[in-house]
Design an enzyme around this catalytic site. Structure first.
Site, PDB file in Angstrom:
ATOM      1  N   ASP A  34       0.837  -1.214   0.000  1.00 18.97           N
ATOM      2  CA  ASP A  34       0.000   0.000   0.000  1.00 18.97           C
ATOM      3  C   ASP A  34       0.864   1.253   0.000  1.00 18.97           C
ATOM      4  O   ASP A  34       1.352   1.693   1.043  1.00 18.97           O
ATOM      5  CB  ASP A  34      -0.916  -0.001   1.236  1.00 18.97           C
ATOM      6  N   ASP A 179     -10.648  -4.484  -1.560  1.00 16.10           N
ATOM      7  CA  ASP A 179      -9.621  -3.992  -0.647  1.00 16.10           C
ATOM      8  C   ASP A 179     -10.217  -3.102   0.448  1.00 16.10           C
ATOM      9  O   ASP A 179     -10.706  -2.013   0.169  1.00 16.10           O
ATOM     10  CB  ASP A 179      -8.609  -3.180  -1.481  1.00 16.10           C
TER      11      ASP A 179
END
Ligand code: DX5
Ligand code: ZN
Length: 219
Positions: A34, A179
């Site tokens: 991320d 996600d």
């Protein structure tokens, strides 16, 4: 079949290498990286995620699934492609126009990576339909991007379903990755809606046994 991409955003400081080895042993399908720049989203994880991903690249063959939450997509593609990730995903909302979307798709392909486009919860998924023939993966944000440990937004289930119906109708070979807030409760719902890659960070990292939770998320 369903795959799991373990987000390393919330890995405990000082336990990084132990965690990465344990996730590899638990057979995570990908490491979800991320990348946040402090502009597209408030947090800045850019350098830390590059370091983690570089380390993982050295110690493991598990593919990297890079999620760019950045304004300067071009720069980030250039930098993170050096780690030879399996997939580089950028945000539709970070592109100023359609030409730029196409430009980033082509850039990622030139680096021999798979291409993902991500949409935030408030973005209509129909906005990216025209790009689907040219990409490999759509990352549906099931929370507002920027931090882990949030609760899945239930409205996103309908969005996943609509996308899956469109992809199947058009006979496209595209993964739907979800996600944010994915856990043992929400995984069955998103899979039923049509997701086939599940990103999970909190649910996995807080589990006693990573293999058990990963197998159950896939189950
Ligand atoms: C949020 C990130 C997610 C997050 C995982 O912006 O894109 O990948 O780290 O979220 P949880 O912890 O909900 O699985
Ligand atoms: Zn992510």
């Amino acid at each position: 079949m369903v795959e799991v991409s373990s987000s390393i955003l919330s890995v405990n400081r000082g336990e990084e290498s132990k965690t990465f080895f344990a996730l590899e042993k638990a057979k995570t399908d990908y490491f979800h990286i991320d990348v946040m720049d402090g502009k597209f989203v408030k947090r800045n994880t850019y350098t830390k995620m590059f370091e983690y991903a570089s380390y993982i690249k050295r110690i493991s063959n598990v593919p990297l699934d890079v999620h760019l939450m950045v304004e300067n997509v071009e720069n980030a593609i250039d930098e993170f492609s050096a780690l030879e990730p399996n997939t580089i995903t950028f945000h539709y909302e970070a592109c100023k126009d359609k030409d730029e979307v196409i430009k980033f798709i082509n850039m990622i392909k030139e680096y021999h990576c798979k291409v993902g486009i991500s949409v935030k919860p408030e973005t209509d998924v129909e906005k990216i339909y025209e790009f689907l023939p040219f990409i490999h993966n759509v990352l549906i944000m099931t929370v507002e991007p920027g931090k882990g440990g949030q609760t899945l937004l239930p409205d996103m289930l309908e969005k996943i379903k609509r996308l899956r119906e469109y992809i199947d109708k058009e006979d496209l070979e595209i993964d739907i990755e979800v996600d944010g807030g994915i856990n043992l409760k929400t995984a069955p719902e998103v899979k039923k809606a049509g997701a086939n890659i599940l990103v999970a960070g909190t649910a996995i990292l807080m589990a006693k046994d990573y293999k058990v939770i990963i197998d159950e998320l896939k189950g």
